[in-house]
Design an enzyme around this catalytic site. Structure first.
Site, PDB file in Angstrom:
ATOM      1  CG  ASN A  89     125.630  11.723  31.945  1.00 58.75           C
ATOM      2  OD1 ASN A  89     126.091  12.098  33.025  1.00 58.75           O
ATOM      3  ND2 ASN A  89     125.744  12.416  30.832  1.00 58.75           N
ATOM      4  CG  HIS A 106     127.943   6.448  38.013  1.00 61.34           C
ATOM      5  ND1 HIS A 106     128.168   7.795  38.150  1.00 61.34           N
ATOM      6  CD2 HIS A 106     129.072   5.828  38.454  1.00 61.34           C
ATOM      7  CE1 HIS A 106     129.380   7.985  38.664  1.00 61.34           C
ATOM      8  NE2 HIS A 106     129.955   6.813  38.847  1.00 61.34           N
ATOM      9  CB  SER A 176     131.737  18.578  39.347  1.00 62.17           C
ATOM     10  OG  SER A 176     131.264  17.375  39.941  1.00 62.17           O
TER      11      SER A 176
END
Ligand code: OAD
Length: 233
Positions: A89, A106, A176
């Site tokens: 996140n 990220h 996911s």
């Protein structure tokens, strides 16, 4: 003996109950914004203004939300465990909850970095959330969002792999498992180390030994996991 090492890998799902949209669920961000336009190196070269705008919007949204019970439960676990969070996140909800060790794979929404010198990073504050392709840092450099775009390397994957390889317990929350190299971290867990995966709609974990799937939203799942971990201790 020190505390056992609990390594936690989090994705967009942990922030969903705070009110931040995930990417790939129904109604997720990538349904409304073409990912290769707003979050890739090519997209940034083609239309940097659009990319800045996209992240400006994300920052304004981030300021409206708070950490939820799942973020807070991870802070509580620091009493009994050495907790290390590896997050995909770009929000700062783990930090705002009070977690001591957070590694962002990220990038971070509330930071910008120099276009020409990736080591030069500045933090944004609540009064200066908006950037454009003309934004310059205090040193005079042109700046860009401190985000790892698709088609770019993930510099923090190496320390992340090291952490996972040292884990005594590994926890995955709300991802996911679509995006590599983050999704591959599971493969560095030592044999015999228990893995817990909290997600209401978990990805397949076929072939990964010792995975306990907790098919719940992050807040309820963390309540269950905290009970399991406290009784192990
Ligand atoms: P995704 O949107 O791909 O997946 C979100 C996951 O969260 C899914 O597995 C959902 O089932 C789960 N989920 C939804 N609500 C939840 C809840 N209340 N509690 C727990 N889980 C819930 O998001 P990520 O896997 O994080 O990268 O996506 C990985 C990367 O893809 C992001 O970091 C971003 C994106 O492109 C960049 O932009 C570089």
């Amino acid at each position: 003996m020190g505390k056992p090492k609990l390594v936690v890998s989090t994705g967009a799902g942990i922030s969903a109950e705070s009110g931040i949209k995930t990417f790939r669920d129904a109604g997720g961000l990538w349904e409304n914004y073409p990912v290769m336009q707003v979050a890739s190196a090519d997209g940034f070269r083609r239309d940097p203004a659009l990319v800045h705008q996209f992240y400006n919007h994300r920052r304004h949204e981030l300021l409206k939300v708070k950490p939820n019970a799942a973020h807070l439960a991870l802070v509580e676990l620091e009493r009994d465990y050495d907790v290390y969070i590896i997050t995909q996140n770009v929000d700062d909800l783990h930090e705002r909850a009070g977690s001591a060790n957070v590694l962002h794979l990220h990038g971070e929404l509330m930071k910008i970095r120099s276009v020409s010198d990736p080591e030069y990073i500045e933090s944004l504050d609540a009064d200066h959330l908006d950037t454009t392709p003309q934004t310059r840092g205090r040193r005079g450099d042109l700046m860009r969002p401190h985000i790892v775009f698709f088609q770019e390397a993930v510099p923090n994957i190496e320390p992340a792999v090291e952490l996972v390889a040292q884990a005594d317990i590994f926890v995955v929350i709300g991802t996911s498992l679509n995006v590599y190299p983050a999704a591959g971290l599971l493969h560095y867990v030592r044999p015999g180390v228990p893995i817990y995966y909290i997600d209401p709609n978990p990805a397949s974990t076929v072939g990964i030994p010792d995975v306990h799937v907790i098919k719940e939203p992050a807040t309820r799942g963390m309540e269950q996991l905290a009970k399991i971990l406290t009784s192990r201790h």
